[in-house]
Design a protein around this motif. Structure first.
Motif, PDB file in Angstrom:
ATOM      1  N   PHE A 122      16.511  16.488  32.164  1.00  0.00           N
ATOM      2  CA  PHE A 122      17.143  17.718  31.701  1.00  0.00           C
ATOM      3  C   PHE A 122      16.827  18.866  32.647  1.00  0.00           C
ATOM      4  O   PHE A 122      17.691  19.642  33.047  1.00  0.00           O
ATOM      5  CB  PHE A 122      16.624  18.075  30.313  1.00  0.00           C
ATOM      6  N   ARG A 171       7.607  18.629  22.038  1.00  0.00           N
ATOM      7  CA  ARG A 171       6.866  18.769  20.797  1.00  0.00           C
ATOM      8  C   ARG A 171       7.553  17.989  19.676  1.00  0.00           C
ATOM      9  O   ARG A 171       6.907  17.284  18.910  1.00  0.00           O
ATOM     10  CB  ARG A 171       6.753  20.233  20.403  1.00  0.00           C
ATOM     11  N   GLN A 218      19.871   6.582  33.048  1.00  0.00           N
ATOM     12  CA  GLN A 218      20.608   6.810  31.815  1.00  0.00           C
ATOM     13  C   GLN A 218      19.909   6.251  30.590  1.00  0.00           C
ATOM     14  O   GLN A 218      19.840   6.888  29.551  1.00  0.00           O
ATOM     15  CB  GLN A 218      22.003   6.210  31.946  1.00  0.00           C
ATOM     16  N   PHE A 238      17.003   8.185  29.585  1.00  0.00           N
ATOM     17  CA  PHE A 238      17.485   9.472  29.141  1.00  0.00           C
ATOM     18  C   PHE A 238      17.929   9.424  27.684  1.00  0.00           C
ATOM     19  O   PHE A 238      17.440  10.163  26.837  1.00  0.00           O
ATOM     20  CB  PHE A 238      18.651   9.865  30.039  1.00  0.00           C
ATOM     21  N   VAL A 239      18.865   8.524  27.414  1.00  0.00           N
ATOM     22  CA  VAL A 239      19.408   8.443  26.060  1.00  0.00           C
ATOM     23  C   VAL A 239      18.303   8.079  25.071  1.00  0.00           C
ATOM     24  O   VAL A 239      18.197   8.654  23.994  1.00  0.00           O
ATOM     25  CB  VAL A 239      20.566   7.426  26.009  1.00  0.00           C
ATOM     26  N   VAL A 242      16.058  11.209  24.572  1.00  0.00           N
ATOM     27  CA  VAL A 242      16.741  12.263  23.844  1.00  0.00           C
ATOM     28  C   VAL A 242      16.873  11.890  22.383  1.00  0.00           C
ATOM     29  O   VAL A 242      16.684  12.702  21.487  1.00  0.00           O
ATOM     30  CB  VAL A 242      18.124  12.539  24.471  1.00  0.00           C
ATOM     31  N   THR A 243      17.154  10.622  22.150  1.00  0.00           N
ATOM     32  CA  THR A 243      17.258  10.149  20.779  1.00  0.00           C
ATOM     33  C   THR A 243      15.959  10.414  20.046  1.00  0.00           C
ATOM     34  O   THR A 243      15.928  10.975  18.958  1.00  0.00           O
ATOM     35  CB  THR A 243      17.468   8.629  20.767  1.00  0.00           C
ATOM     36  N   PHE A 251       9.778  22.611  23.556  1.00  0.00           N
ATOM     37  CA  PHE A 251      10.383  22.361  22.245  1.00  0.00           C
ATOM     38  C   PHE A 251      10.729  20.880  22.068  1.00  0.00           C
ATOM     39  O   PHE A 251      10.333  20.245  21.096  1.00  0.00           O
ATOM     40  CB  PHE A 251      11.634  23.230  22.104  1.00  0.00           C
ATOM     41  N   GLY A 254      15.460  14.068  19.612  1.00  0.00           N
ATOM     42  CA  GLY A 254      16.452  14.787  18.833  1.00  0.00           C
ATOM     43  C   GLY A 254      16.525  14.361  17.382  1.00  0.00           C
ATOM     44  O   GLY A 254      16.579  15.191  16.482  1.00  0.00           O
ATOM     45  N   VAL A 255      16.495  13.083  17.155  1.00  0.00           N
ATOM     46  CA  VAL A 255      16.837  12.599  15.825  1.00  0.00           C
ATOM     47  C   VAL A 255      15.669  12.658  14.862  1.00  0.00           C
ATOM     48  O   VAL A 255      15.805  13.095  13.732  1.00  0.00           O
ATOM     49  CB  VAL A 255      17.372  11.164  15.903  1.00  0.00           C
ATOM     50  N   LYS A 256      14.537  12.238  15.335  1.00  0.00           N
ATOM     51  CA  LYS A 256      13.439  12.121  14.388  1.00  0.00           C
ATOM     52  C   LYS A 256      12.617  13.401  14.317  1.00  0.00           C
ATOM     53  O   LYS A 256      11.421  13.377  14.148  1.00  0.00           O
ATOM     54  CB  LYS A 256      12.552  10.954  14.794  1.00  0.00           C
ATOM     55  N   PHE A 289      12.359  25.265  26.489  1.00  0.00           N
ATOM     56  CA  PHE A 289      13.183  24.154  26.009  1.00  0.00           C
ATOM     57  C   PHE A 289      12.442  22.826  26.159  1.00  0.00           C
ATOM     58  O   PHE A 289      12.451  21.983  25.257  1.00  0.00           O
ATOM     59  CB  PHE A 289      14.492  24.144  26.799  1.00  0.00           C
ATOM     60  N   PHE A 297      21.592  10.351  37.153  1.00  0.00           N
ATOM     61  CA  PHE A 297      21.927  10.066  35.764  1.00  0.00           C
ATOM     62  C   PHE A 297      22.118   8.568  35.530  1.00  0.00           C
ATOM     63  O   PHE A 297      21.616   7.999  34.573  1.00  0.00           O
ATOM     64  CB  PHE A 297      23.202  10.811  35.380  1.00  0.00           C
TER      65      PHE A 297
END
Lengths: 327, 300
Positions: free
Chosen positions: B224, B181, B286, B289-290, B293-294, B178, B297-299, B175, B282
């Motif tokens: 994570f 990457r 935070q 983290f956000v 993750v953004t 992933f 995750g998003v791009k 994970f 957290f």
């Protein structure tokens, strides 16, 4: 802390990469690393470990699945080959197929709810005022940060038949027959509690991510959509969704994996009960194999679970490979 | 639940701007504001209430925990002391910390090179390696648990310790690879090429160029991993349960629950103590983290 002193660094080098291009005479270490062998060296330790820690158990798992291996045979150290009988037993048992269907439906329902609720909360975050947004974010973070076992304990308590807040509240609302309702005595109500808990735990990831993604979309696009008279649904359908499509695809994929794999929630909440009616595939494999000590049968169930999972995921694999070729 | 699901509905209000009557428009905006903020309150309550119940119950006396009243009277701070003095609680805490910290460090250090190779090199077998990563991610640990357990028990003789949990972390986690990457792919190749032209070896490129740019993503995957180790229940249950000295908090909490069946106040105090470090970490991290993750995750 002694743990940290184990071979922490994954050092490239040591041994040859499996199928390195033959023409390459790469030097190891430091500056002279040939660019062509570098990737192989970088992934080598992980590959070796994956083969040792995952490939080997998988192979053994398949081997065991062809044996009649129970507690008795394990103690006696005898091996009884049974050919495909573990598989035929499972494939012809209604319990197995019910579990398969249950797992798939459970995954689909949860992922759908998580994505819908997560998207809704993410969009909501984007529209709230600054202070209210902070409050909601705080709530999301608290739900997200709660350890699964702790969360399970909380939900067990919330839905406890005697001391639970939920039954108390329902009784307060004049629904007196719910006063001592046993939520964990029925299949559907147990699944409802599990689902509520999983959604509660998973929505924060989707919502916070989506919100962060929304902030990267320039406000002008939304303005333009509004000028054209697009309502909220249209804006979402023709602006937000297309732009954040990779996000939705990736997140859905992760949620499918997470929900399908969800073990602690299902097992710790009610151990797959009542009477195995809420066992999903991982729980079923575990209870049959380790719990009932039918190791051969458990291994067969595990192998079948992997096959089913691969079939479910083949679509995503195709998309991913296509994306890779476009890179 | 339904409140949350309904969230986007009222957003349909703002659209028609053509209404010439400014007062209607203003009224509409105010109504919309109220609607959206009520939904916000409902959603916040939905996520926060279980936590509030835990906190309140953890402060109740034994007798009150079995009654319906929600506000603790008196506040029994002593519950926390009682939990702390439960045999083994500090050991569980220490074990969880060892597992989570070493697991996180090992995972990040070992996963970065793999993610880098999969993101920034084109080589034969890359797609296969990627598939392997994703397949590993998907695999429920329960399905390989029998051979795994036999391996750690019979070949390595390490069951009853935390080693079967920690050692695999030194070889990368699917994970983490992933997500990292996904992020590294978004770093333009020009940076890597420029570094190579300047004569940087692959390792130098990774350490000097890629790592500093990937800091938010690394922070995110580290968090994570910390959470997933801290919260891991299945691993400790399988490998450590036979030796109470190796129990982690999450496993210990289960046995604690079993031993204090009707003492919900004590169970909830224990739950709070399990959660506390995660929440503290957290809150401090935070933002990173956000952010991370953004980016991952998003791009993607």
């Amino acid at each position: 802390m002694a743990a940290q002193t184990t071979g922490a660094r994954t050092r490239p080098g040591r041994g040859r990469a499996p199928d390195a291009p033959p023409a390459d005479h790469a030097r190891r270490g430091g500056r002279g690393l040939g660019a062509r062998s570098a990737p192989y060296l970088l992934i080598l330790p992980a590959c070796v470990a994956t083969i040792a820690l995952l490939g080997y158990p998988l192979v053994r798992n398949v081997i065991i699945s062809f044996q009649d291996l129970n507690a008795f045979q394990l103690i006696q150290h005898t091996t009884q080959w049974t050919g495909f009988s573990n598989y035929t037993d499972q494939l012809s048992s209604s319990t197995f197929w019910h579990t398969v269907l249950r797992s798939v439906l459970f995954t689909l329902a949860n992922v759908a709810l998580i994505m819908a609720a997560g998207t809704a909360v993410g969009l909501l975050l984007n529209r709230l005022g600054k202070r209210m947004r902070l409050v909601l974010q705080l709530g999301l973070v608290l739900a997200w940060a709660m350890p699964v076992v702790a969360g399970t304990t909380v939900y067990q308590w919330l839905f406890d038949s005697q001391y639970g807040v939920v039954n108390w509240f329902l009784a307060k609302l004049d629904w007196h027959s719910m006063a001592g309702y046993n939520w964990f005595g029925h299949q559907f109500s147990t699944f409802s509690v599990i689902t509520l808990m999983i959604v509660w735990q998973s929505v924060p990831f989707v919502a916070l991510n989506l919100y962060a993604g929304l902030t990267t979309i320039s406000a002008e696009l939304f303005e333009a959509a509004r000028m054209d008279g697009a309502g909220a649904w249209r804006t979402f359908g023709s602006v937000t969704f297309p732009i954040l499509k990779p996000f939705f695809l990736g997140t859905t994929f992760l949620e499918v994996i997470w929900v399908f794999k969800a073990f602690t929630q299902v097992y710790a909440l009610n151990a797959g009960g009542p009477e195995g009616s809420t066992e999903t595939l991982p729980v079923y494999a575990f209870i049959e194999g380790v719990g009932n000590q039918h190791y051969g049968m458990g291994a067969a169930i595990s192998t079948l679970t992997i096959v089913i999972l691969l079939a479910l995921m083949s679509y995503y694999f195709r998309i991913m490979l296509k994306q890779e070729d476009d890179l | 639940m339904t409140d949350v699901l309904k969230a986007p509905a009222p957003a349909s209000a703002p659209a028609s701007r053509r209404g010439t009557d400014a007062r209607t428009a203003r009224r509409r905006a105010a109504l919309e504001w109220v609607a959206i903020h009520s939904l916000g309150v409902a959603a916040a309550l939905f996520f926060v209430l279980p936590f509030v119940f835990v906190l309140l119950t953890s402060l109740m006396s034994d007798n009150q925990a079995l009654t319906r009243s929600l506000w603790p009277h008196p506040f029994e701070w002593h519950n926390y002391v009682t939990v702390f003095h439960t045999a083994g609680f500090l050991t569980w805490w220490k074990n969880s910390l060892v597992y989570a910290v070493s697991g996180t460090v090992l995972t990040v250090v070992s996963s970065v090179p793999v993610a880098y190779a999969l993101a920034k090199f084109r080589f034969r077998g890359r797609n296969t390696a990627l598939m392997l990563v994703v397949a590993t991610m998907m695999l429920p640990p329960q399905v390989v648990i029998v051979p795994m357990y036999l391996f750690w028990a019979n070949q390595m003789h390490l069951t009853g310790t935390l080693w079967p949990l920690i050692i695999p972390m030194a070889f990368g986690d699917a994970f983490t690879v992933f997500l990292l990457r996904q992020f590294l792919v978004t770093i333009p190749n020009e940076y890597v090429d420029a570094a190579r032209v300047d004569g940087c070896g692959e390792l130098r490129t990774l350490l000097r160029v890629i790592l500093p740019m990937a800091r938010p993503a690394i922070a995110a995957v580290a968090l994570f991993q910390f959470f997933s180790c801290w919260n891991d229940y299945f691993g400790p249950q399988i490998y450590a349960s036979e030796n109470p000295a190796a129990w982690t908090l999450s496993y210990g909490l289960e046995t604690f629950k079993g031993a204090h069946q009707t003492s919900w106040n004590l169970t909830m105090a224990a739950t709070m103590l399990v959660m506390a470090p995660v929440i503290i970490v957290f809150f401090f991290a935070q933002k990173a983290f956000v952010e991370g993750v953004t980016l991952t995750g998003v791009k993607g």
